[in-house]
Design a protein around this motif. Structure first.
Motif, PDB file in Angstrom:
ATOM      1  N   PRO A  99       0.826  -1.219   0.000  1.00 27.79           N
ATOM      2  CA  PRO A  99       0.000   0.000   0.000  1.00 27.79           C
ATOM      3  C   PRO A  99       0.857   1.265   0.000  1.00 27.79           C
ATOM      4  O   PRO A  99       2.005   1.270   0.473  1.00 27.79           O
ATOM      5  N   LYS A 100       0.299   2.349  -0.506  1.00 25.02           N
ATOM      6  CA  LYS A 100       1.026   3.617  -0.599  1.00 25.02           C
ATOM      7  C   LYS A 100       1.450   4.121   0.779  1.00 25.02           C
ATOM      8  O   LYS A 100       2.524   4.712   0.930  1.00 25.02           O
ATOM      9  N   GLN A 101       0.620   3.872   1.787  1.00 18.97           N
ATOM     10  CA  GLN A 101       0.953   4.346   3.124  1.00 18.97           C
ATOM     11  C   GLN A 101       2.237   3.680   3.648  1.00 18.97           C
ATOM     12  O   GLN A 101       3.083   4.330   4.280  1.00 18.97           O
ATOM     13  N   GLU A 102       2.361   2.365   3.384  1.00 13.71           N
ATOM     14  CA  GLU A 102       3.564   1.662   3.822  1.00 13.71           C
ATOM     15  C   GLU A 102       4.799   2.131   3.064  1.00 13.71           C
ATOM     16  O   GLU A 102       5.903   2.232   3.625  1.00 13.71           O
ATOM     17  N   ALA A 142      12.716   1.885  -2.790  1.00 10.09           N
ATOM     18  CA  ALA A 142      12.856   1.726  -4.241  1.00 10.09           C
ATOM     19  C   ALA A 142      12.599   0.283  -4.659  1.00 10.09           C
ATOM     20  O   ALA A 142      11.977   0.022  -5.699  1.00 10.09           O
ATOM     21  N   LEU A 143      13.075  -0.668  -3.830  1.00  7.46           N
ATOM     22  CA  LEU A 143      12.852  -2.091  -4.128  1.00  7.46           C
ATOM     23  C   LEU A 143      11.361  -2.430  -4.035  1.00  7.46           C
ATOM     24  O   LEU A 143      10.822  -3.155  -4.884  1.00  7.46           O
ATOM     25  N   MET A 144      10.700  -1.891  -3.021  1.00 11.50           N
ATOM     26  CA  MET A 144       9.263  -2.132  -2.859  1.00 11.50           C
ATOM     27  C   MET A 144       8.482  -1.543  -4.042  1.00 11.50           C
ATOM     28  O   MET A 144       7.533  -2.154  -4.550  1.00 11.50           O
ATOM     29  N   ALA A 159       5.235   5.136   1.834  1.00 11.03           N
ATOM     30  CA  ALA A 159       5.587   6.466   2.343  1.00 11.03           C
ATOM     31  C   ALA A 159       6.247   6.387   3.715  1.00 11.03           C
ATOM     32  O   ALA A 159       7.105   7.222   4.067  1.00 11.03           O
ATOM     33  N   ALA A 160       5.849   5.370   4.490  1.00 12.74           N
ATOM     34  CA  ALA A 160       6.388   5.245   5.850  1.00 12.74           C
ATOM     35  C   ALA A 160       7.783   4.621   5.880  1.00 12.74           C
ATOM     36  O   ALA A 160       8.492   4.721   6.895  1.00 12.74           O
ATOM     37  N   GLU A 161       8.190   3.968   4.806  1.00 20.86           N
ATOM     38  CA  GLU A 161       9.518   3.324   4.754  1.00 20.86           C
ATOM     39  C   GLU A 161      10.614   4.388   4.650  1.00 20.86           C
ATOM     40  O   GLU A 161      10.649   5.177   3.703  1.00 20.86           O
ATOM     41  N   LYS A 162      11.519   4.422   5.631  1.00 18.68           N
ATOM     42  CA  LYS A 162      12.547   5.457   5.684  1.00 18.68           C
ATOM     43  C   LYS A 162      13.787   5.088   4.872  1.00 18.68           C
ATOM     44  O   LYS A 162      14.517   5.964   4.414  1.00 18.68           O
ATOM     45  N   ASP A 163      14.017   3.785   4.676  1.00 15.34           N
ATOM     46  CA  ASP A 163      15.196   3.351   3.914  1.00 15.34           C
ATOM     47  C   ASP A 163      14.902   3.534   2.432  1.00 15.34           C
ATOM     48  O   ASP A 163      14.015   2.891   1.872  1.00 15.34           O
ATOM     49  N   GLU A 164      15.650   4.415   1.762  1.00 15.73           N
ATOM     50  CA  GLU A 164      15.387   4.738   0.360  1.00 15.73           C
ATOM     51  C   GLU A 164      15.585   3.524  -0.548  1.00 15.73           C
ATOM     52  O   GLU A 164      14.831   3.318  -1.504  1.00 15.73           O
ATOM     53  N   ASP A 165      16.639   2.740  -0.270  1.00 16.80           N
ATOM     54  CA  ASP A 165      16.881   1.554  -1.105  1.00 16.80           C
ATOM     55  C   ASP A 165      15.741   0.550  -0.969  1.00 16.80           C
ATOM     56  O   ASP A 165      15.291  -0.029  -1.959  1.00 16.80           O
TER      57      ASP A 165
END
Length: 395
Positions: A81-84, A95-97, A86-92
């Motif tokens: 989901p978009k919320q998850e 990007a993988l998600m 947006a909540a992910e702080k690790d950029e890599d």
């Protein structure tokens, strides 16, 4: 009161105000509710269909649609989901998600296309073991009869191309090679779904070989496709028939003037009459006339059975099935145009099309898609979710 509460719980996800998006998009809430109702019907049939051929047939029809729906839902569950995101702080990791989401999105689009195709087939697919196929010359005199013969040749070639068995039981020609009227029995369970939309007025535009001034003429011929259900039978008894013989008219040499080979049969209960003089043998003409009479009586039965449904449909939609041209064959421009297909309804290389092979299949497939979409849209416009239908009955 208790029953109403139970139904409210069971179908709460179906009773909504439908979104005003494209009715054939899976984002359309009404289409989603309809698919869910098919899924519930499918699993109920899996429990109850054993030993019931009609229920099992319905189960078989629903199977590809529901399997496709389940695959679609499984793919949706894999999308983050978009919320998850947006909540992910690790950029890599984010990007993988997102990359995984893109892959699943592509798979979802393909699955949606497959599901829509299965749903369109379900909305419009009917089974008849055979059909009666009629070609008849229309307006245009001898030129119309010549065109009718070309259509007859095209369709019989197409029957052979598709591997369908067919039997001719009426065939009346002119002395210059034209066709007044022909009836054939086509025996194949797939034939009706391929040929049903060929019925209607076919128009030809060309300069006839007999035209000295080079003016283009417009002529017509009609195609009729009459389904022949397995459970519809016509029984003819001698007491219901008035059979007359007379001398055949038209080409035929001395035989025409000396033998009473033409046969006319009147079905006394209905007043229907048929004639046949295409064969030299009176016995053969009698046999063909009886088959033609059976076809007409069967058509009358089918039209009677469909009368109320057709009347309702016409009152809601107007005269959508009026007897107008469905296809134009323009020899001057070397093209054929089906007026019911919005995109891709025109093909060139008319001689190749009239050969009755793959080009005709291509146009029929495009036409099937257009008609099936229209039927599904119509079905969704009139369909009610189970709870909505139940509340309507209570009121």
């Amino acid at each position: 009161m208790l029953l109403r509460k139970l139904l409210n719980v069971r179908y709460s996800c179906l009773v909504r105000r439908w979104a005003s998006t494209d009715s054939l998009s899976l984002q359309n809430e009404k289409l989603q509710a309809y698919l869910e109702s098919l899924r519930q019907e499918y699993y109920a049939l899996r429990v109850n269909a054993a030993g019931n051929s009609s229920l099992y047939e319905r189960l078989s029809r629903l199977d590809p649609v529901v399997n496709s729906l389940e695959k679609h839902r499984a793919l949706q569950r894999n999308i983050t989901p978009k919320q998850e995101l947006a909540a992910e702080k690790d950029e890599d990791m984010r990007a993988l998600m997102q990359e995984e989401n893109n892959v699943y999105a592509d798979l979802l689009r393909k699955q949606e296309e497959d599901m829509l195709q299965e749903l369109l087939t379900l909305a419009d697919n009917v089974d008849y073991p055979a059909l009666i196929f009629e070609v008849k010359a229309g307006a245009g005199g001898q030129e119309a009869m010549l065109f009718a013969q070309e259509l007859y040749d095209m369709y019989t070639s197409y029957f052979e191309h598709m591997g369908w068995e067919y039997e001719e039981f009426a065939y009346e020609t002119t002395d210059i090679g034209g066709l007044r009227h022909a009836n054939l029995l086509v025996s194949d369970p797939e034939a009706y779904n391929w040929l049903r939309y060929e019925a209607g007025v076919h128009r030809v535009q060309r300069v006839p070989t007999t035209e000295k001034s080079g003016r283009m003429h417009t002529s017509t011929a009609s195609i009729t496709v009459i389904p022949r259900p397995a459970d519809v039978h016509v029984h003819l008894t001698d007491r219901d028939l008035k059979i007359e013989t007379k001398r055949a008219s038209g080409a035929g040499g001395q035989h025409v003037n000396t033998t009473d080979s033409a046969v006319r049969i009147v079905h006394l209960p209905t007043g229907l009459a048929v004639e046949c003089q295409s064969e030299r043998s009176q016995l053969k003409n009698r046999e063909l006339a009886l088959k033609r009479l059976q076809a007409k009586l069967m058509q009358q039965q089918l039209e009677s059975a469909e009368a109320s449904k057709q009347a309702t449909r016409k009152s809601q939609q107007g005269n959508l099935n009026r007897n107008e041209k469905i296809r134009t064959y323009n020899f001057m421009q070397d093209r054929v145009t089906d007026h019911r297909v919005q995109q891709g309804g025109t093909l060139h290389n008319l001689s190749g099309f009239l050969a009755g092979g793959q080009q005709l299949s291509v146009l029929i497939e495009r036409l099937q898609l257009e008609q099936r979409k229209s039927k599904l849209v119509e079905l969704l416009e009139t369909w009610q979710a189970p709870q909505e239908a139940f509340e309507k009955k209570l009121n």
